[in-house]
Design a protein around this motif. Structure first.
Motif, PDB file in Angstrom:
ATOM      1  N   ASN A  14       0.807  -1.222   0.000  1.00  0.00           N
ATOM      2  CA  ASN A  14       0.000   0.000   0.000  1.00  0.00           C
ATOM      3  C   ASN A  14       0.839   1.271   0.000  1.00  0.00           C
ATOM      4  OD1 ASN A  14      -2.394  -1.367  -0.127  1.00  0.00           O
ATOM      5  ND2 ASN A  14      -2.856  -1.214   2.051  1.00  0.00           N
ATOM      6  N   ARG A  15       2.078   1.190   0.483  1.00  0.00           N
ATOM      7  CA  ARG A  15       2.965   2.361   0.395  1.00  0.00           C
ATOM      8  C   ARG A  15       3.168   2.757  -1.061  1.00  0.00           C
ATOM      9  NH1 ARG A  15       7.716  -0.020   4.144  1.00  0.00           N
ATOM     10  NH2 ARG A  15       6.934  -1.888   3.142  1.00  0.00           N
ATOM     11  N   TYR A  18      -0.117   4.413  -2.449  1.00  0.00           N
ATOM     12  CA  TYR A  18      -0.282   5.801  -2.011  1.00  0.00           C
ATOM     13  C   TYR A  18       0.776   6.708  -2.632  1.00  0.00           C
ATOM     14  CZ  TYR A  18      -3.886   4.761   1.480  1.00  0.00           C
ATOM     15  OH  TYR A  18      -5.057   4.399   2.099  1.00  0.00           O
ATOM     16  N   ASN A  21      -0.216   7.516  -6.111  1.00  0.00           N
ATOM     17  CA  ASN A  21      -1.300   8.505  -6.081  1.00  0.00           C
ATOM     18  C   ASN A  21      -0.776   9.912  -5.802  1.00  0.00           C
ATOM     19  OD1 ASN A  21      -3.100   6.427  -6.513  1.00  0.00           O
ATOM     20  ND2 ASN A  21      -3.828   6.332  -4.406  1.00  0.00           N
ATOM     21  N   LEU A  22       0.202  10.016  -4.907  1.00  0.00           N
ATOM     22  CA  LEU A  22       0.772  11.330  -4.585  1.00  0.00           C
ATOM     23  C   LEU A  22       1.419  11.963  -5.813  1.00  0.00           C
ATOM     24  CD1 LEU A  22       2.370  10.657  -1.072  1.00  0.00           C
ATOM     25  CD2 LEU A  22       0.527  12.257  -1.558  1.00  0.00           C
ATOM     26  N   SER A 259       0.536   2.270   8.530  1.00  0.00           N
ATOM     27  CA  SER A 259       0.485   3.693   8.173  1.00  0.00           C
ATOM     28  C   SER A 259       1.078   3.917   6.783  1.00  0.00           C
ATOM     29  CB  SER A 259       1.228   4.530   9.224  1.00  0.00           C
ATOM     30  OG  SER A 259       2.540   4.042   9.406  1.00  0.00           O
ATOM     31  N   LEU A 261       0.132   5.589   4.164  1.00  0.00           N
ATOM     32  CA  LEU A 261       0.132   6.940   3.601  1.00  0.00           C
ATOM     33  C   LEU A 261       1.237   7.785   4.221  1.00  0.00           C
ATOM     34  CD1 LEU A 261      -0.917   9.137   1.792  1.00  0.00           C
ATOM     35  CD2 LEU A 261      -2.789   9.544   3.415  1.00  0.00           C
ATOM     36  N   SER A 262       1.408   7.707   5.529  1.00  0.00           N
ATOM     37  CA  SER A 262       2.510   8.437   6.172  1.00  0.00           C
ATOM     38  C   SER A 262       3.852   7.997   5.600  1.00  0.00           C
ATOM     39  CB  SER A 262       2.493   8.199   7.690  1.00  0.00           C
ATOM     40  OG  SER A 262       1.365   8.796   8.280  1.00  0.00           O
ATOM     41  N   ALA A 264       4.329   6.712   2.632  1.00  0.00           N
ATOM     42  CA  ALA A 264       4.415   7.177   1.242  1.00  0.00           C
ATOM     43  C   ALA A 264       4.836   8.639   1.174  1.00  0.00           C
ATOM     44  CB  ALA A 264       3.070   6.978   0.546  1.00  0.00           C
ATOM     45  N   ILE A 265       4.363   9.447   2.103  1.00  0.00           N
ATOM     46  CA  ILE A 265       4.735  10.869   2.124  1.00  0.00           C
ATOM     47  C   ILE A 265       6.242  11.019   2.356  1.00  0.00           C
ATOM     48  CG2 ILE A 265       4.491  13.026   3.426  1.00  0.00           C
ATOM     49  CD1 ILE A 265       1.522  12.189   3.876  1.00  0.00           C
ATOM     50  N   TYR A 268       7.856  10.106  -0.904  1.00  0.00           N
ATOM     51  CA  TYR A 268       7.582  11.146  -1.898  1.00  0.00           C
ATOM     52  C   TYR A 268       8.542  12.329  -1.715  1.00  0.00           C
ATOM     53  CZ  TYR A 268       5.091  14.833  -4.421  1.00  0.00           C
ATOM     54  OH  TYR A 268       4.772  15.875  -5.276  1.00  0.00           O
TER      55      TYR A 268
END
Length: 277
Positions: A14-15, A18, A21-22, A259, A261-262, A264-265, A268
């Motif tokens: 999932n990382r 996301y 997507n970012l 986590s 999404l965290s 992935a940020i 990113y």
């Protein structure tokens, strides 16, 4: 090539989704291969094979475990990787040799202190979540042992301490022990662990070598919860722990599970910093 910035994402958890997507949300054309999830933005272009995905892009992002990519498929696409910048995790020697041989620029997420330190936050939170669900004790006023005091061990020890758990760390290097003591955390050297192992309600291992041997496991409190987050081969004889009815669990890849999404940020920001240099 299209005038917009283009990037490919190959496999992953999932990382990766996301993260794709970012990039899509921030104006990139995103190609994906072997990523199938309802979480993936409809703006991302799904490709039928590896070559189709990487053919369009100068930047290719592989998962945290790049060895999950079928190696035959990877090397059969050799010519497509020319002039690419590769990002991935835990890059094995065969891939490294390939990148050096073909003068391909690559970055290993696991070799970046910035990423490993921030990922340790998610790992610590995931550890604590699992431990609470497995244990009959509160963490508050319980005795917790953290094996190892690197990035994951130190962050975990502090988060446990902030939950009013009585935390002890065990490690081999006296300097790490001194760091723990200076930050208000108890320390024992691993050479003295056997005589103390029975004292703990929770044990968290971050050391990637077998510390909790059958002999050590025999001495552990039967209500103790043991969480192993170390990379392979881990730090516990899990089969023996289960055989003697200890509550023990190995949890790899926590950031991608608890986590994403965290995480992935973090990736990113790192990728953008690298490609903007």
């Amino acid at each position: 090539m299209h005038s917009k910035k283009q990037i490919a994402f190959i496999c992953g958890d999932n990382r990766q989704i996301y993260l794709a997507n970012l990039f899509s949300e921030n104006g990139w054309i995103v190609y994906t291969y072997n990523i199938d999830s309802p979480l993936l933005s409809n703006n991302c272009i799904k490709c039928k094979d590896l070559k189709s995905a990487i053919n369009h892009c100068n930047i290719v992002v592989f998962p945290f475990k790049i060895r999950d990519i079928p190696i035959d498929e990877f090397f059969s696409s050799e010519s497509y990787f020319k002039n690419k910048t590769i990002f991935g995790g835990n890059i094995s020697n065969d891939f490294i040799e390939f990148f050096f041989k073909n003068k391909i620029e690559f970055y290993d997420f696991f070799k970046v202190d910035y990423i490993t330190r921030l990922n340790a936050i998610a790992t610590a939170e995931g550890c604590i979540k699992e431990a609470i669900e497995m244990s009959p004790y509160n963490l508050h006023n319980a005795s917790s042992l953290v094996l190892g005091y690197g990035n994951c061990g130190s962050v975990l020890a502090h988060k446990l301490s902030n939950l009013n758990s009585y935390v002890t760390i065990a490690c081999r290097k006296p300097y790490q022990g001194a760091c723990a003591i200076s930050e208000g955390i108890k320390y024992i050297n691993i050479s003295h662990l056997e005589s103390r192992i029975k004292d703990f309600n929770y044990i968290f291992n971050t050391i990637p070598s077998t510390i909790l041997t059958p002999n050590m496991l025999e001495k552990i409190n039967k209500d103790c919860v043991i969480i192993d987050i170390a990379s392979s081969p881990g730090g516990i004889d899990l089969e023996y722990a289960h055989m003697i009815n200890l509550k023990a669990k190995t949890i790899p890849g926590i950031p991608g599970k608890v986590s994403p999404l965290s995480s992935a940020i973090i990736l990113y920001d790192y990728i953008n910093d690298v490609i903007s240099i």
